[in-house]
Write an enzyme that holds these catalytic residues in place. Sequence first.
Site, PDB file in Angstrom:
ATOM      1  N   ASP A  25     -17.671   6.522  -1.737  1.00 47.83           N
ATOM      2  CA  ASP A  25     -16.425   6.440  -0.959  1.00 47.83           C
ATOM      3  C   ASP A  25     -16.200   7.823  -0.350  1.00 47.83           C
ATOM      4  O   ASP A  25     -16.910   8.785  -0.692  1.00 47.83           O
ATOM      5  CB  ASP A  25     -15.268   6.023  -1.899  1.00 47.83           C
ATOM      6  CG  ASP A  25     -13.930   5.826  -1.171  1.00 47.83           C
ATOM      7  OD1 ASP A  25     -13.929   5.723   0.074  1.00 47.83           O
ATOM      8  OD2 ASP A  25     -12.878   5.783  -1.858  1.00 47.83           O
ATOM      9  N   ARG A  29     -13.357  -9.049   1.108  1.00 41.51           N
ATOM     10  CA  ARG A  29     -11.960  -8.706   0.829  1.00 41.51           C
ATOM     11  C   ARG A  29     -11.075  -9.924   1.089  1.00 41.51           C
ATOM     12  O   ARG A  29     -10.167 -10.224   0.314  1.00 41.51           O
ATOM     13  CB  ARG A  29     -11.511  -7.537   1.731  1.00 41.51           C
ATOM     14  CG  ARG A  29     -12.143  -6.196   1.391  1.00 41.51           C
ATOM     15  CD  ARG A  29     -11.669  -5.665   0.061  1.00 41.51           C
ATOM     16  NE  ARG A  29     -10.231  -5.639  -0.025  1.00 41.51           N
ATOM     17  CZ  ARG A  29      -9.468  -4.653   0.472  1.00 41.51           C
ATOM     18  NH1 ARG A  29     -10.018  -3.609   1.010  1.00 41.51           N
ATOM     19  NH2 ARG A  29      -8.143  -4.703   0.351  1.00 41.51           N
ATOM     20  N   CYS A  84     -16.502   1.069   0.224  1.00 40.49           N
ATOM     21  CA  CYS A  84     -15.303   0.275   0.516  1.00 40.49           C
ATOM     22  C   CYS A  84     -14.907   0.342   1.986  1.00 40.49           C
ATOM     23  O   CYS A  84     -14.193  -0.526   2.465  1.00 40.49           O
ATOM     24  CB  CYS A  84     -14.151   0.754  -0.357  1.00 40.49           C
ATOM     25  SG  CYS A  84     -13.813   2.514  -0.166  1.00 40.49           S
ATOM     26  N   ARG A 134       0.871  -1.188   0.000  1.00 40.06           N
ATOM     27  CA  ARG A 134       0.000   0.000   0.000  1.00 40.06           C
ATOM     28  C   ARG A 134       0.901   1.228   0.000  1.00 40.06           C
ATOM     29  O   ARG A 134       1.638   1.459   0.969  1.00 40.06           O
ATOM     30  CB  ARG A 134      -0.917   0.007   1.229  1.00 40.06           C
ATOM     31  CG  ARG A 134      -1.679   1.308   1.392  1.00 40.06           C
ATOM     32  CD  ARG A 134      -2.824   1.229   2.383  1.00 40.06           C
ATOM     33  NE  ARG A 134      -3.916   0.440   1.847  1.00 40.06           N
ATOM     34  CZ  ARG A 134      -5.150   0.434   2.353  1.00 40.06           C
ATOM     35  NH1 ARG A 134      -5.438   1.183   3.408  1.00 40.06           N
ATOM     36  NH2 ARG A 134      -6.097  -0.298   1.811  1.00 40.06           N
ATOM     37  N   GLN A 171      -9.842  -4.239  -3.767  1.00 36.50           N
ATOM     38  CA  GLN A 171     -11.188  -3.795  -3.387  1.00 36.50           C
ATOM     39  C   GLN A 171     -12.190  -4.160  -4.482  1.00 36.50           C
ATOM     40  O   GLN A 171     -13.274  -4.669  -4.209  1.00 36.50           O
ATOM     41  CB  GLN A 171     -11.171  -2.267  -3.160  1.00 36.50           C
ATOM     42  CG  GLN A 171     -12.508  -1.707  -2.742  1.00 36.50           C
ATOM     43  CD  GLN A 171     -12.924  -2.179  -1.353  1.00 36.50           C
ATOM     44  OE1 GLN A 171     -12.146  -2.097  -0.418  1.00 36.50           O
ATOM     45  NE2 GLN A 171     -14.126  -2.684  -1.213  1.00 36.50           N
ATOM     46  N   HIS A 176      -7.206   0.507  -6.632  1.00 38.96           N
ATOM     47  CA  HIS A 176      -7.396  -0.390  -5.481  1.00 38.96           C
ATOM     48  C   HIS A 176      -7.982  -1.699  -6.022  1.00 38.96           C
ATOM     49  O   HIS A 176      -9.142  -2.027  -5.791  1.00 38.96           O
ATOM     50  CB  HIS A 176      -8.324   0.284  -4.466  1.00 38.96           C
ATOM     51  CG  HIS A 176      -8.279  -0.304  -3.091  1.00 38.96           C
ATOM     52  ND1 HIS A 176      -7.493  -1.393  -2.760  1.00 38.96           N
ATOM     53  CD2 HIS A 176      -8.932   0.037  -1.942  1.00 38.96           C
ATOM     54  CE1 HIS A 176      -7.658  -1.664  -1.477  1.00 38.96           C
ATOM     55  NE2 HIS A 176      -8.531  -0.830  -0.962  1.00 38.96           N
TER      56      HIS A 176
HETATM   57  N1   CP Z   1     -11.294  -0.635   2.073  1.00 39.60           N
HETATM   58  C1   CP Z   1     -10.040  -0.667   2.533  1.00 39.60           C
HETATM   59  O1   CP Z   1      -9.078  -0.820   1.795  1.00 39.60           O
HETATM   60  O2   CP Z   1      -9.952  -0.535   3.887  1.00 39.60           O
HETATM   61  P1   CP Z   1      -8.606  -0.288   4.687  1.00 39.60           P
HETATM   62  O3   CP Z   1      -8.089   1.061   4.293  1.00 39.60           O
HETATM   63  O4   CP Z   1      -9.017  -0.311   6.146  1.00 39.60           O
HETATM   64  O5   CP Z   1      -7.623  -1.354   4.370  1.00 39.60           O
HETATM   65  N1  NVA Z   2     -10.319   6.402  -1.442  1.00 39.08           N
HETATM   66  C1  NVA Z   2      -9.920   5.965  -0.121  1.00 39.08           C
HETATM   67  C2  NVA Z   2     -10.088   4.493  -0.002  1.00 39.08           C
HETATM   68  C3  NVA Z   2      -9.713   3.918   1.348  1.00 39.08           C
HETATM   69  C4  NVA Z   2      -9.875   2.432   1.402  1.00 39.08           C
HETATM   70  C5  NVA Z   2      -8.499   6.388   0.130  1.00 39.08           C
HETATM   71  O1  NVA Z   2      -7.660   6.248  -0.761  1.00 39.08           O
HETATM   72  O2  NVA Z   2      -8.213   6.880   1.232  1.00 39.08           O
END
Ligand code: CP
Ligand code: NVA
Length: 308
Positions: free
Chosen positions: A226, A294, A266, A105, A135, A132
């Site tokens: 989101d 997930r 998400c 990440r 997701q 993502h």
């Molecule tokens: N939806 C998602 O990726 O959640 P987290 O940021 O908690 O991993």
């Molecule tokens: N769009 C959000 C998704 C988190 C899972 C972010 O990038 O923070």
Amino acid sequence: MKPLRHILTLGDLDVEELKTILKIAEELKADFKRGIRPKRLDGKVLGLIFEKMSLRTRVSFEAGMAHLGGGSMLLEERHIGLGSRESIPDVSRVLSSMVDCISFRAKKHETVCEFAKYSSVPVINALTDKAHPCQALADMMTIKEEFGTFEDVKIAWIGDSNNVAASLVEASAMLGCQIAVSSPKGHEFSDEEIRALTAQRQPGFKLARIEDPSEAVRGARVVYTDVWVSMGQEAEEKERLEKFRPYQVNAELMGLARTEAIFMHCLPARRGLEVTDEVIDSPKSRVVEEAANRMHAQKGLLVWLLEN
Ligand code: CP
Ligand code: NVA
């Protein structure tokens, strides 16, 4: 030896591969529900690099690897000093000499791409500013469970054309769903982004960019939103909260979608901003099932990538 594959966006898969991963995920979920946890990745190790916060992604990868008989380890950016204590190529070469797969990440998509170039094991994008993919795997699994098909399923994406939206558009194109993306001016996908995301479009796929959210949700069986301020966009918070206010998913907006429409997000959600409690806590909401998927979806991906 399997050929080396990195999954940085869903576009790194072809349509058949994507379907296969979802099928493995479905089977693993059915096993899991029956109390069976096949050790298909016995002794394999997943390294997790996180430059940003996470609940779902970290836990789903770690729990998933444990179920499959493998192990995992969290490598927080502050501990490994990626790019500061040590160069990205050096970290990548060394880490990939010891683990079987790396889930990453990153703040910047380019960092994951550069990292992957030097890795001798598969690298999975665990969220970047651009995409993502994990997701979207869980999202499509959730939609299939609900409607039994992707045919005639229209998704309305309400809010920011962000990383989660990009992967959802890409998945919709590859699986032949319809999607309407409703974002305020200045936050829409460009034509070039849409072209790239829909390169593998299948029959049944339709995309519309519709500024007005009440128009976008008409005929939708899935209403998805989101956060308005993603991780890394904190400096724009004030301006974004103003701009996105008309894009809140509330009972009134849900009422314009089809009767059987479900709500997806998400997570994490900022309740009272992009979605009201009334919607996220309603019987239409599938956010918990979606989060749980997930783990199943990523188990499918890990088995597809790593099983001997
Ligand atoms: N939806 C998602 O990726 O959640 P987290 O940021 O908690 O991993
Ligand atoms: N769009 C959000 C998704 C988190 C899972 C972010 O990038 O923070």
